[in-house]
Design a protein around this motif. Structure first.
Motif, mmCIF file in Angstrom:
data_model
loop_
_atom_site.group_PDB
_atom_site.id
_atom_site.type_symbol
_atom_site.label_atom_id
_atom_site.label_comp_id
_atom_site.label_asym_id
_atom_site.label_seq_id
_atom_site.Cartn_x
_atom_site.Cartn_y
_atom_site.Cartn_z
ATOM 1 N N ARG A 1 -13.785 -13.932 -36.828
ATOM 2 C CA ARG A 1 -13.516 -12.597 -36.289
ATOM 3 C C ARG A 1 -14.262 -11.869 -35.507
ATOM 4 O O ARG A 1 -13.731 -11.107 -34.633
ATOM 5 C CB ARG A 1 -12.922 -11.771 -37.616
ATOM 6 N N ALA A 2 -15.849 -11.981 -35.755
ATOM 7 C CA ALA A 2 -16.831 -11.503 -35.001
ATOM 8 C C ALA A 2 -16.656 -12.004 -33.845
ATOM 9 O O ALA A 2 -16.793 -11.372 -32.721
ATOM 10 C CB ALA A 2 -18.200 -11.678 -35.643
ATOM 11 N N LEU A 3 -16.736 -13.287 -33.465
ATOM 12 C CA LEU A 3 -16.304 -13.998 -32.127
ATOM 13 C C LEU A 3 -15.059 -13.289 -31.256
ATOM 14 O O LEU A 3 -15.276 -13.233 -30.074
ATOM 15 C CB LEU A 3 -16.483 -15.484 -32.301
ATOM 16 N N GLN A 4 -14.105 -13.217 -32.218
ATOM 17 C CA GLN A 4 -12.826 -12.769 -31.600
ATOM 18 C C GLN A 4 -13.109 -11.289 -30.923
ATOM 19 O O GLN A 4 -12.777 -10.882 -29.791
ATOM 20 C CB GLN A 4 -11.762 -12.782 -32.481
ATOM 21 N N PHE A 5 -13.805 -10.290 -31.687
ATOM 22 C CA PHE A 5 -14.056 -8.930 -31.463
ATOM 23 C C PHE A 5 -15.035 -9.177 -30.135
ATOM 24 O O PHE A 5 -14.714 -8.288 -29.248
ATOM 25 C CB PHE A 5 -14.994 -8.408 -32.379
ATOM 26 N N ILE A 6 -16.150 -10.044 -30.202
ATOM 27 C CA ILE A 6 -17.047 -9.927 -29.105
ATOM 28 C C ILE A 6 -16.265 -10.358 -27.727
ATOM 29 O O ILE A 6 -16.644 -9.833 -26.798
ATOM 30 C CB ILE A 6 -18.106 -11.027 -29.233
ATOM 31 N N GLY A 7 -15.372 -11.361 -27.844
ATOM 32 C CA GLY A 7 -14.571 -11.928 -26.693
ATOM 33 C C GLY A 7 -13.525 -10.781 -26.131
ATOM 34 O O GLY A 7 -13.361 -10.733 -24.996
ATOM 35 N N GLN A 8 -13.364 -9.687 -26.906
ATOM 36 C CA GLN A 8 -12.249 -8.832 -26.646
ATOM 37 C C GLN A 8 -13.135 -7.616 -26.164
ATOM 38 O O GLN A 8 -12.546 -6.773 -25.654
ATOM 39 C CB GLN A 8 -11.400 -8.113 -27.700
ATOM 40 N N HIS A 9 -14.349 -7.466 -26.249
ATOM 41 C CA HIS A 9 -15.144 -6.375 -25.804
ATOM 42 C C HIS A 9 -16.326 -6.924 -24.918
ATOM 43 O O HIS A 9 -17.503 -6.382 -24.957
ATOM 44 C CB HIS A 9 -15.743 -5.717 -27.017
ATOM 45 N N THR A 10 -16.156 -7.590 -23.974
ATOM 46 C CA THR A 10 -17.063 -8.321 -23.024
ATOM 47 C C THR A 10 -17.589 -7.289 -22.222
ATOM 48 O O THR A 10 -18.648 -7.284 -21.674
ATOM 49 C CB THR A 10 -16.614 -9.346 -22.237
ATOM 50 N N ASP A 11 -17.012 -5.985 -21.898
ATOM 51 C CA ASP A 11 -17.622 -5.341 -21.084
ATOM 52 C C ASP A 11 -18.756 -4.237 -21.732
ATOM 53 O O ASP A 11 -19.209 -3.587 -21.009
ATOM 54 C CB ASP A 11 -16.392 -3.868 -20.302
ATOM 55 N N ASP A 12 -18.573 -3.961 -22.990
ATOM 56 C CA ASP A 12 -19.388 -3.214 -23.833
ATOM 57 C C ASP A 12 -21.004 -3.648 -23.690
ATOM 58 O O ASP A 12 -21.179 -4.912 -23.719
ATOM 59 C CB ASP A 12 -19.288 -3.246 -25.339
ATOM 60 N N SER A 13 -21.761 -2.774 -23.458
ATOM 61 C CA SER A 13 -23.294 -3.210 -23.283
ATOM 62 C C SER A 13 -23.924 -3.832 -24.436
ATOM 63 O O SER A 13 -23.937 -3.398 -25.544
ATOM 64 C CB SER A 13 -23.955 -1.981 -22.831
ATOM 65 N N GLY A 14 -24.337 -5.105 -24.304
ATOM 66 C CA GLY A 14 -24.952 -5.787 -25.344
ATOM 67 C C GLY A 14 -24.247 -6.650 -26.573
ATOM 68 O O GLY A 14 -24.631 -7.190 -27.193
ATOM 69 N N THR A 15 -22.789 -6.408 -26.320
ATOM 70 C CA THR A 15 -22.357 -7.019 -27.664
ATOM 71 C C THR A 15 -22.011 -8.457 -27.353
ATOM 72 O O THR A 15 -21.701 -8.941 -28.662
ATOM 73 C CB THR A 15 -20.844 -6.238 -27.694
ATOM 74 N N GLN A 16 -22.511 -8.670 -26.194
ATOM 75 C CA GLN A 16 -22.275 -10.374 -26.161
ATOM 76 C C GLN A 16 -23.430 -11.236 -26.492
ATOM 77 O O GLN A 16 -23.380 -12.347 -27.008
ATOM 78 C CB GLN A 16 -21.749 -10.795 -24.747
ATOM 79 N N ALA A 17 -24.520 -10.710 -26.836
ATOM 80 C CA ALA A 17 -25.877 -10.986 -27.114
ATOM 81 C C ALA A 17 -25.863 -11.141 -28.615
ATOM 82 O O ALA A 17 -26.480 -10.295 -29.088
ATOM 83 C CB ALA A 17 -26.937 -10.646 -26.264
ATOM 84 N N VAL A 18 -25.613 -12.126 -29.312
ATOM 85 C CA VAL A 18 -25.449 -12.180 -30.700
ATOM 86 C C VAL A 18 -25.862 -13.452 -31.247
ATOM 87 O O VAL A 18 -25.420 -14.585 -30.715
ATOM 88 C CB VAL A 18 -23.975 -11.834 -31.369
#
Length: 85
Positions: free
Chosen positions: A25-42
């Motif tokens: 679910r976290a990876l799904q969330f990250i994929g849906q919020h790729t424009d948010d600053s920093g949420t992709q680096a996890v």
């Protein structure tokens, strides 16, 4: 879970949320919020039936590679010494 973000409060909140969500679910969330600053680096450390595993998002892997490249470049530069008289 480690989250790299420009705001410490957001990184902390996301890391907590990702722990509760679980990896999928976290990876799904990250994929849906790729424009948010920093949420992709996890970086995730999680357990499954085979034991502990790790997963780094591509953005996290790129960040680590860039840091290693910069560190190697810095350590390869000659050290300047001061002339003492």
């Amino acid at each position: 879970v480690s989250v790299v973000d420009t705001a410490a409060w957001r990184a902390d909140a996301l890391a907590t949320a990702f722990m509760v969500m679980g990896l999928d679910r976290a990876l799904q969330f990250i994929g849906q919020h790729t424009d948010d600053s920093g949420t992709q680096a996890v970086f995730f450390i999680y357990s499954d039936s085979d034991g502990y595993r790790t997963y780094a998002t591509p953005a996290f892997e790129e960040m680590i590679a860039e840091q290693a490249k910069n560190q190697a470049k810095t350590s390869a530069e000659p050290k300047q010494t001061k002339n003492r008289q």
